[in-house]
Design an enzyme around this catalytic site. Structure first.
Site, PDB file in Angstrom:
ATOM      1  N   HIS A 133      24.220  77.151  18.681  1.00 11.19           N
ATOM      2  CA  HIS A 133      24.285  75.904  19.460  1.00 11.19           C
ATOM      3  C   HIS A 133      25.754  75.484  19.533  1.00 11.19           C
ATOM      4  CE1 HIS A 133      23.821  71.523  20.097  1.00 11.19           C
ATOM      5  NE2 HIS A 133      22.615  71.807  20.571  1.00 11.19           N
ATOM      6  N   ASP A 210      23.020  76.046   9.861  1.00  8.08           N
ATOM      7  CA  ASP A 210      22.620  74.981  10.789  1.00  8.08           C
ATOM      8  C   ASP A 210      21.091  74.930  10.762  1.00  8.08           C
ATOM      9  OD1 ASP A 210      21.704  73.610  13.000  1.00  8.08           O
ATOM     10  OD2 ASP A 210      23.114  74.498  14.415  1.00  8.08           O
ATOM     11  N   GLN A 213      16.881  73.175  13.661  1.00 12.75           N
ATOM     12  CA  GLN A 213      15.567  73.564  14.179  1.00 12.75           C
ATOM     13  C   GLN A 213      14.675  74.145  13.083  1.00 12.75           C
ATOM     14  OE1 GLN A 213      14.562  72.744  17.074  1.00 12.75           O
ATOM     15  NE2 GLN A 213      16.457  72.351  18.194  1.00 12.75           N
ATOM     16  N   LYS A 236      14.887  65.107  14.683  1.00 10.73           N
ATOM     17  CA  LYS A 236      14.031  66.241  15.053  1.00 10.73           C
ATOM     18  C   LYS A 236      12.882  66.408  14.069  1.00 10.73           C
ATOM     19  CE  LYS A 236      17.866  68.915  17.041  1.00 10.73           C
ATOM     20  NZ  LYS A 236      17.753  68.696  18.471  1.00 10.73           N
ATOM     21  N   CYS A 374      22.505  73.566  25.328  1.00  7.55           N
ATOM     22  CA  CYS A 374      23.748  73.605  24.536  1.00  7.55           C
ATOM     23  C   CYS A 374      23.928  74.986  23.914  1.00  7.55           C
ATOM     24  CB  CYS A 374      23.771  72.513  23.451  1.00  7.55           C
ATOM     25  SG  CYS A 374      23.663  70.866  24.115  1.00  7.55           S
TER      26      CYS A 374
END
Ligand code: C6P
Length: 424
Positions: A133, A210, A213, A236, A374
């Protein structure tokens, strides 16, 4: 339980019951029942979280770590309790390893800005992947510009998986940081971050993950993953916007200079210079998003009460069903692997532009995302400018997948067919 070793068959979710927890889902959009398939962009919030934020503002709000009065003490307790909840949820050794930030983007910028300049010399290497991302790419580009460091990118296979052999090949004595997404927000693939952290350490590099998600969908244990930094966003995972987490190893955080200067982050200030507060406060300059932290704490308690293993099992079964149904549509191509993935489903449908698809679906009450997500370098790698993306969460149902399939049929009819099949 490890992040990837999720229980084989936990008790199924009562999704009807779960949906009652999310007031926003009970509405019509363009005259049709809302079908929300955009949780990878931002999830919806359960009543418990909305109520916790409201209760905080109604009863407990004041600034934190400053006052001696009752409300300030209560606000401080609520804020620090949220930190402890996050720490326990991700298996952190100590709550002081949890830094509250605005989200994943700020967490990665913090590491790049605070760790990077003193750790890197010209020619040192930062290893990323082609599926990152922009939030896990642009901060490293800025750092490379400042330091003369070089960015390297591990490849993505034609199946939409990380090419681990390529990553291993790119690791070397100059690699200082390996920053990789746990789950791709376009491909849905779950990367083997435990293995990547081990490989990074073998060459003396640090590993940042990261988790934007991943944290909403998988049980996370940072110690088991073995990484050095883990970043994720509250919004999220059923929490408020504007709050997120950077987890970092104590010794690394302690050695890093502050990210921003101001109130809260100092031990003492004189006109000639200042000294810093201990971690995590050194990295939390200014009045923090107290209500956001309270809401995130409640969101995590909610997810823990439902059970991330059950959420994961529900999403896995829904994803299998969605892939089966989407695969059966002529001219539709799904990106990413068939297995080892989450419910982020990017696809292309003939020559219908993703934005047209999203608009037609919206008119049927169905919310999906269209665009580059993104992920522009990944789009280029895939040879597309945009994809349509449906993303699933604990409150989605098979009926909603059926609604998506019906919606795609309507789109095909409106375009008088789907034109050329997508690129192979
Ligand atoms: N992806 C999506 O629709 P923030 O905006 O800081 O909460 O999260 C940034 C981010 C970082 N890494 C990954 C893998 C992400 O998916 C995101 C956010 C959203 O895919 C908005 S672009």
């Amino acid at each position: 339980m490890t992040t990837t070793d999720v229980a084989a068959s936990p008790a199924p979710l009562d999704v009807g019951r779960i949906r009652e927890d999310f007031p926003i889902l009970n509405q019509r959009v363009h005259g049709r029942p809302l079908v929300y398939l955009d949780s990878a962009a931002s999830s919806q919030k359960p009543e418990r979280v909305i109520e916790a934020v409201s209760r905080y503002y109604r009863h407990d709000h004041a600034n934190v770590h400053r006052g001696v009065h009752a409300l300030s003490v209560r606000a401080t307790d609520a804020y620090e309790e949220a930190r402890a909840t996050v720490a326990a949820h991700i298996g952190a050794g100590d709550a002081s390893e949890v830094v509250f930030v605005r989200g994943t983007t700020e967490a990665i910028n913090l590491v790049a800005s605070a760790w990077g300049p003193s750790a890197l010399s010209e020619g040192d290497e930062i290893l990323l992947t082609k599926m990152e991302h922009h939030s896990n790419l642009v901060p490293w580009q800025l750092l490379a510009d400042r330091t003369g460091a070089i960015l390297r990118f591990a490849d993505v296979t034609p199946e939409g998986e990380l090419d681990l052999e390529d990553l291993e090949r790119l690791l070397g004595p100059r690699t200082r940081m390996v920053a990789v997404t746990h789950v791709s927000n376009t491909l849905g693939v779950v990367n083997p971050v435990e293995r990547i952290a081990g490989l990074s350490h073998d060459v003396g590099a640090l590993c940042l993950v990261d988790g934007a998600q991943a944290a909403p969908h998988l049980p996370i244990d940072v110690e088991e993953l073995g990484c050095d930094f883990y970043a994720f966003s509250g919004h999220k995972m059923c929490g408020p916007t504007g709050i997120g987490v950077l987890w970092g190893r104590t010794e690394l955080l302690a050695a890093m200079p502050p990210y921003q200067g101001g109130g809260e982050m100092i031990a003492s200030v004189r006109l000639e210079g200042s000294t810093w507060a201990a971690v995590p406060h050194k990295f939390e300059a200014g009045t923090p998003h107290i209500a956001g932290a309270v809401g995130l704490g409640e969101a995590i308690r909610y997810l823990d009460d439902v059970g991330l293993d059950r959420i994961h099992a529900h999403e896995a079964s829904l994803t299998t069903y969605a892939i089966e149904r989407l695969d059966a549509i002529d001219g539709l191509r799904i990106y990413g692997p068939r297995h080892g993935r989450t419910g982020v489903l990017s696809f292309e449908y003939g020559d219908i532009h993703a934005h047209d698809l999203a608009t037609i679906l919206d008119h049927q009450g169905i919310a999906i995302r269209a665009g580059h997500h993104c992920n522009q370098p990944l789009m280029e790698h895939l040879g597309v400018t945009a994809t349509a993306r449906a993303s699933l969460y604990l409150y989605n149902t098979r009926d909603e997948i059926d609604a998506l399939i019906d919606g795609l049929r309507v789109a095909a009819e409106m375009f008088g067919g789907v034109g050329d099949a997508p690129r192979a």
